[in-house]
Write an enzyme that holds these catalytic residues in place. Structure first.
Site, short mmCIF file in Angstrom:
data_model
loop_
_atom_site.label_atom_id
_atom_site.label_comp_id
_atom_site.label_asym_id
_atom_site.label_seq_id
_atom_site.Cartn_x
_atom_site.Cartn_y
_atom_site.Cartn_z
N GLN A 23 10.67 -15.50 -17.00
CA GLN A 23 9.29 -15.13 -17.29
C GLN A 23 9.22 -13.69 -17.80
O GLN A 23 9.86 -12.79 -17.28
CB GLN A 23 8.42 -15.27 -16.04
CG GLN A 23 8.24 -16.70 -15.56
CD GLN A 23 7.35 -17.52 -16.48
OE1 GLN A 23 6.72 -17.00 -17.40
NE2 GLN A 23 7.28 -18.82 -16.23
N GLU A 49 -0.88 -18.55 -18.08
CA GLU A 49 -0.27 -19.67 -17.38
C GLU A 49 -1.36 -20.42 -16.62
O GLU A 49 -2.19 -19.80 -15.94
CB GLU A 49 0.82 -19.20 -16.40
CG GLU A 49 2.03 -18.57 -17.06
CD GLU A 49 3.01 -19.60 -17.59
OE1 GLU A 49 2.78 -20.81 -17.37
OE2 GLU A 49 4.00 -19.18 -18.23
N CYS A 81 2.18 -22.78 -20.06
CA CYS A 81 1.78 -21.54 -20.74
C CYS A 81 1.00 -21.85 -22.01
O CYS A 81 0.45 -20.93 -22.63
CB CYS A 81 3.00 -20.68 -21.07
SG CYS A 81 4.15 -21.45 -22.23
#
Length: 610
Positions: free
Chosen positions: A429, A603, A557
């Site tokens: 991430q 997200e 996402c």
């Protein structure tokens, strides 16, 4: 395709009514006489009977000759030779001979007769002006303005001044001049790059979250429409007249707003000043014909460490004698620079190059120069933990391995009390601080407890499932492969996690193992965190057809595109022909987590149950 209203060529329909259309300059009295003719007694086959005086009346109603236009310049003559339009039709009208008059007497439309109604004449003029606007300094007038008297030929005589070649050359020269002037204005390009990469950077953070929230509501409304078309819907929600957008929770903000990226990718190409050895982000010119690299040191999401490594690498390129990248498609020797950092203070630089026609010895010389620059030269101030190089390969070819020049082969990150290993090509991430919030949100939304068994279909280094290991009974990682799988195994062993297991088998085999060990009484939850390409059809079918999976946590996402297609397959009614046998899932709640401040992305954690 030219609209019918702008098409200068008379249509078949207009030709069919050519003899009844009022002519140019026809008065009200003449139009009344024409109506009298139409009411004449018809003979066989619907044709009017020939009477004395009819021919004289037809001759009197014939359109008067158009006035001769003024003589055009050479450019105007060139234009009409290239684009024959109403002028050619008018000339044909003036040249009409006995053949056309004979056709009139027989009641047949004249193929050379142009449209004579006021509406179609205006359409001819519009089409002609649109064509002239392509080659003239004077642009076409708006169609809603009043037409000045005598504007047609006057406009054409002024619009056609000069030659078409001179017009095109002058336009190109003007574009080059504007490009040269703007290239000297660095603030102009920096602002354009910020608008392209971070569209919300001008808003304060609270306003950014409001914009993202409204965007997610529209995405859920689109999903709801798609689900209804597929015959899917929750009866309870329908009875309460609720919408999927009502299931959207308030945004969970990112703990870090500026400089949050732990990975940045810089391209090497020509800058606005013409220097082909510029390290930055790609930006297209206004016309789209040129691509430049803009130094992104002003972007709010990039940390200072990344900019420092990029600037040092740019200094190395400009002092190097090696070729530069000047072709955005083929590229030169140097193609891309990737910088990765962690909270533990580690920095990794990955340089991707195009070998072109260089020999192996020449490549070794270049890599040694890079190594010397970052270890003992001016680049030593970057204090790199790892330095890699990698050959760029086309997509259809097998990927080449990363080559370690100096330092440690891996990066290490600390997240939620776990030490995670990260390979140079592994996914992690981009916002580490927000990733911790995301993993905690997944556990809360999924109501993970010691009686929960998780089937983890997420990609990357397995950090999502490993972060929940202490709260669950068992975790089966289903989709990790290659170096990412090795990273996850190292993380599990180093942190003493014993209830995590990598399993490449399908869901049916996992359920068989659970039933054999008499552990099938525990609740089974599927965790999905796919890449931008979404889930494969096989994974969707395995989750859907496994009746023991009563809970699904879907992390996306990009809550649109491929993710919507996956959700529809998971929620639509059973379809034996499509291998969807199990009961459909129903969306229960959606929790957004902001991972990318200043941009539109985020997200979205969604909970589905049977």
């Amino acid at each position: 395709m030219i609209p019918a209203s702008l098409d200068p060529t008379p249509s078949l329909h207009s030709q069919g009514r050519g003899r009844d259309a009022p002519s140019l300059g026809q008065s009200a009295q003449d139009r009344g006489a024409t109506a009298t003719l139409r009411g004449a007694q018809l003979g066989p086959c619907g044709r009017p009977r020939e009477r004395s005086g009819v021919r004289q009346l037809r001759g009197r109603l014939r359109a008067p000759a158009l006035p001769a236009p003024p003589r055009l310049s050479a450019a105007g003559s060139d234009f009409f030779r290239l684009f024959p339009g109403p002028a050619a039709a008018a000339a044909a009208l003036r040249r009409k001979g006995s053949r056309g008059r004979a056709g009139e007497r027989r009641g047949e439309p004249d193929p050379d007769q142009p449209e004579t109604s006021g509406r179609n004449t205006m359409a001819h003029q519009r089409s002609l002006l649109l064509r002239m606007a392509l080659f003239s300094k004077v642009r076409a007038l708006s169609w809603d303005v009043s037409k000045p008297k005598g504007w047609t030929w006057a406009f054409l005589s002024t619009a056609c001044e000069g030659s078409i070649t001179d017009m095109v050359t002058e336009e190109k020269q003007r574009e080059k001049t504007n490009l040269k002037e703007s290239s000297q204005n660095h603030d102009f390009w920096r602002e354009r790059l910020a608008d392209q990469m971070l569209p919300l950077w001008r808003l304060n953070y609270e306003e950014q979250l409001k914009v993202k929230f409204e965007s997610l509501k529209k995405n859920l409304e689109t999903l709801e429409i798609r689900l209804r078309k597929s015959g899917t819907g929750d009866p309870k929600l329908a009875a309460k007249s609720e919408k999927l957008s009502s299931l959207l929770h308030p945004f969970i903000p990112s703990p870090v707003i500026d400089g949050y990226r732990n990975k940045s990718s810089f391209s090497i190409n020509q800058g606005p000043d013409g220097n082909p050895k510029t390290v930055g982000y790609y930006l297209k010119s206004w016309g789209g014909s040129n691509i430049f690299c803009i130094q992104p040191s002003h972007l709010k999401d990039i940390p200072e460490k990344h900019n420092q490594v990029a600037q040092c690498f740019e200094a190395f390129l400009r002092q190097s004698t090696a070729g530069s990248s000047i072709d955005s498609c083929k590229g030169g020797l140097w193609h891309e620079l990737i910088v990765r950092t962690t909270f533990l203070g580690h920095t990794m630089a990955i340089i991707i190059f195009n070998p072109q026609e260089l020999s192996q010895e020449e490549l070794c010389v270049q890599t040694e120069e890079i190594k010397k620059f970052f270890l003992t030269g001016p680049g030593a101030l970057c204090d790199l933990t790892s330095l890699y190089v990698k050959e760029r390969t086309p997509r259809h070819q097998q990927l080449t391995p990363f080559q370690l020049l100096a330092g440690e082969p891996y990066l290490f990150e600390q997240i939620l009390g776990l030490k995670v290993r990260i390979s140079p090509g592994a996914f992690f991430q981009l916002n580490t601080s927000a990733a911790e919030v995301l993993y905690q949100t997944v556990g809360e939304v999924g109501q993970v407890n010691p009686d929960t068994v998780i089937l983890d279909f997420s990609h990357g280094t397995g950090a999502t499932g490993l972060s929940l290991a202490q709260k669950t009974s068992q975790i089966y990682s289903m989709s990790l492969v290659g170096q990412a799988l090795e990273d996850a195994k190292w993380t599990a062993v180093f942190n003493g996690i014993t209830n995590w297991e990598s399993h490449r088998a399908n869901v049916k085999e996992i359920m068989l193992q659970l039933s054999e060990s008499r552990e099938d009484g525990r609740s089974l939850m599927a965790l999905v965190d796919p890449s931008q390409c979404g889930l494969s059809n096989r994974v969707v079918q395995d989750i859907r057809n496994c009746k023991a999976i009563q809970k699904l946590v879907f992390v996306s996402c990009r809550p649109y595109g491929k993710s919507i297609e996956n959700i529809i397959e998971l929620c639509r009614p059973p379809n034996p022909d499509g291998n969807l046998l199990g009961e459909p899932f129903v969306l229960r709640q959606a929790v957004p987590v902001d991972m990318f401040p200043h941009s539109h992305q985020c997200e979205l954690v969604m909970l589905f149950t049977r």
